[in-house]
Write a protein that holds these residues in place. Structure first.
Motif, PDB file in Angstrom:
ATOM      1  N   SER A 186     -35.494  53.078 -10.462  1.00 32.18           N
ATOM      2  CA  SER A 186     -36.554  52.920 -11.438  1.00 32.18           C
ATOM      3  C   SER A 186     -37.926  53.162 -10.618  1.00 32.18           C
ATOM      4  N   SER A 187     -38.540  54.037 -11.299  1.00 35.31           N
ATOM      5  CA  SER A 187     -40.108  54.403 -10.626  1.00 35.31           C
ATOM      6  C   SER A 187     -40.812  53.305 -10.315  1.00 35.31           C
ATOM      7  N   GLY A 188     -40.795  52.348 -11.461  1.00 35.63           N
ATOM      8  CA  GLY A 188     -41.702  51.254 -11.293  1.00 35.63           C
ATOM      9  C   GLY A 188     -41.621  50.361 -10.008  1.00 35.63           C
ATOM     10  N   THR A 189     -40.349  50.249  -9.622  1.00 39.55           N
ATOM     11  CA  THR A 189     -40.057  49.342  -8.541  1.00 39.55           C
ATOM     12  C   THR A 189     -39.800  50.234  -7.150  1.00 39.55           C
ATOM     13  N   ASN A 190     -39.679  51.552  -7.398  1.00 38.68           N
ATOM     14  CA  ASN A 190     -39.347  52.454  -5.874  1.00 38.68           C
ATOM     15  C   ASN A 190     -40.596  53.281  -5.802  1.00 38.68           C
ATOM     16  N   GLN A 191     -41.094  53.083  -4.933  1.00 31.64           N
ATOM     17  CA  GLN A 191     -42.463  53.890  -4.713  1.00 31.64           C
ATOM     18  C   GLN A 191     -42.204  54.098  -3.090  1.00 31.64           C
ATOM     19  N   ARG A 192     -41.010  54.724  -2.559  1.00 32.20           N
ATOM     20  CA  ARG A 192     -40.942  55.014  -1.393  1.00 32.20           C
ATOM     21  C   ARG A 192     -41.291  56.586  -1.306  1.00 32.20           C
ATOM     22  N   ASP A 193     -41.464  57.137   0.051  1.00 34.74           N
ATOM     23  CA  ASP A 193     -41.797  58.543   0.124  1.00 34.74           C
ATOM     24  C   ASP A 193     -40.658  59.246   0.983  1.00 34.74           C
ATOM     25  N   ASP A 235     -38.668  42.492 -14.926  1.00 36.15           N
ATOM     26  CA  ASP A 235     -39.814  43.271 -14.753  1.00 36.15           C
ATOM     27  C   ASP A 235     -39.357  44.685 -14.111  1.00 36.15           C
ATOM     28  N   ILE A 236     -38.400  45.108 -14.692  1.00 36.35           N
ATOM     29  CA  ILE A 236     -38.111  46.480 -14.166  1.00 36.35           C
ATOM     30  C   ILE A 236     -38.662  47.341 -15.401  1.00 36.35           C
ATOM     31  N   SER A 237     -39.079  48.512 -14.662  1.00 36.11           N
ATOM     32  CA  SER A 237     -39.562  49.637 -15.609  1.00 36.11           C
ATOM     33  C   SER A 237     -39.312  51.054 -15.205  1.00 36.11           C
ATOM     34  N   ASP A 238     -39.303  52.280 -15.803  1.00 36.77           N
ATOM     35  CA  ASP A 238     -39.116  53.630 -15.445  1.00 36.77           C
ATOM     36  C   ASP A 238     -39.988  54.535 -16.200  1.00 36.77           C
ATOM     37  N   ALA A 239     -40.575  55.347 -15.537  1.00 38.21           N
ATOM     38  CA  ALA A 239     -41.586  56.272 -16.351  1.00 38.21           C
ATOM     39  C   ALA A 239     -40.534  57.173 -17.356  1.00 38.21           C
ATOM     40  N   ASN A 240     -39.375  57.574 -16.898  1.00 39.99           N
ATOM     41  CA  ASN A 240     -38.643  58.686 -17.591  1.00 39.99           C
ATOM     42  C   ASN A 240     -37.338  58.205 -17.803  1.00 39.99           C
TER      43      ASN A 240
END
Length: 350
Positions: A186-193, A235-240
């Motif tokens: 999920s993009s809301g919890t994974n902000q790795r690069d 509290d999980i979320s994903d942009a798409n």
């Protein structure tokens, strides 16, 4: 025309019916993650399910997220689970173990030496978890290094092997409910690069690599996965999410998994219609299922089997009740997670 009572081939097994018992946390293990004797009785009572999927079991101690939940890391845990599988098999049932690493949804008081929970990124979840001293706020987790990610993947591999050693017929990866695999997805919890973050391809990498390790260890015909798109629990979320889950399921085809378990909780998009054609194994539908809706889904080819949670919790003999059109017991929510036999092994049968 198939119904809930039609046999079903699942990997190397033939299930007696298509009524699947959902994985449900019940908190009846001791503080070291060893299931109590009550757990053996509980699952044996429900062995007439076509398949039992166990409660979430942590693959190693870093994955524990709630008080009195079981593990599959130590010899004592394996021995206790062997008693469970022996009892289920003695009654003609089948049982898979669900592997559940809670990731950031934990608390230092539940982890060895007060360690920080693990996550793809150091993002604190809103909410609380149950500990030995009651509800505690979530904390900011430790962001896993690439080396540590490899160690977690190896822990799933070892846990799958130990589950089979304990007599389980297979294993299910819990990739839903806001736990570690979904935290990577999920993009809301994974902000790795790095290679585990950013694009949907990278965010899916952890789940695919965990499944590949499990398949390599025990075979794809003994591995399933559970997902719950847009459940938004913990509290999980994903942009798409539609893009995320469509991409993920496409990646599963090469792994030859035995099943995909999809539980939907109020999503407006028809994920079942989108995902079922993309998957090449058995398709299990869960959440809000009734006897009638299960029969309809199976008859229409929209599902191969139906997953029931609270109905199996409160009705050990659920298949017999469905066959006889009998009334169902009501689950007692006050005893879902309490220790002891009450509300666990004392629900009446017909």
């Amino acid at each position: 025309m198939n119904t809930v009572f039609s046999p079903l081939t699942l990997g190397p097994y033939t299930l007696a019916n298509r009524l699947i018992m959902a994985p449900m946390t019940r908190s009846r293990a001791d503080d070291s993650g060893v299931p109590s004797d009550l757990v053996t009785t509980y699952y044996a009572q429900r062995a007439t399910a076509g398949l039992i999927i166990s409660e979430g079991v942590f693959p190693d101690a870093s994955g524990k997220g709630y008080v009195r939940t079981p593990g599959i890391e130590t010899a004592n845990q394996v021995a206790a689970w062997t008693s469970v599988t022996d009892a289920v098999h003695a009654k003609g049932g089948h049982i898979f173990m669900q592997l559940m690493h809670c990731g950031r949804v934990s608390h230092p008081s539940l982890l060895a030496d007060g360690a920080q929970p693990l996550a793809p990124s150091a993002i604190k979840a809103a909410g609380q978890t149950w500990t030995n001293t009651g509800l505690q706020d979530f904390v900011t987790p430790h962001a896993l290094s690439v080396t540590q990610i490899g160690e977690v993947i190896d822990s799933y591999r070892s846990a799958a092997r130990r589950a089979i050693e304990a007599g389980f017929d297979g294993v299910e990866l819990h990739a839903a409910s806001g736990y570690l695999p979904e935290q990577f997805l999920s993009s809301g919890t994974n902000q790795r690069d790095d290679q585990y973050g950013g694009s949907v391809q990278n965010r899916s990498r952890f789940v695919v690599e965990v499944l590949a390790a499990m398949v390599d260890e025990v075979g794809g015909d003994r591995v399933g996965i559970k997902i719950s798109p847009e459940m938004n629990f913990n509290d999980i979320s994903d942009a798409n999410p539609q893009e995320t889950y469509t991409y993920l399921v496409k990646q599963l085809r090469g792994l030859k998994l035995t099943y995909l378990h999809v539980a939907l909780f109020g999503a407006s998009f028809d994920y079942h219609a989108a995902l079922r054609p993309l998957f090449d194994g058995r398709y299990l539908v869960g959440s809000g299922i009734t006897r009638d809706s299960a029969d309809a889904l199976i008859a229409e080819g929209k599902a191969d089997a139906a997953v029931f949670g609270g109905a199996f919790l409160a009705n050990p003999d659920l298949p017999a009740r469905f066959r006889n059109g009998a009334a169902l017991n009501t689950p007692d929510k006050d005893t879902f997670y309490t220790p002891g036999a009450e509300g666990y092994i004392d629900y009446p049968t017909l």
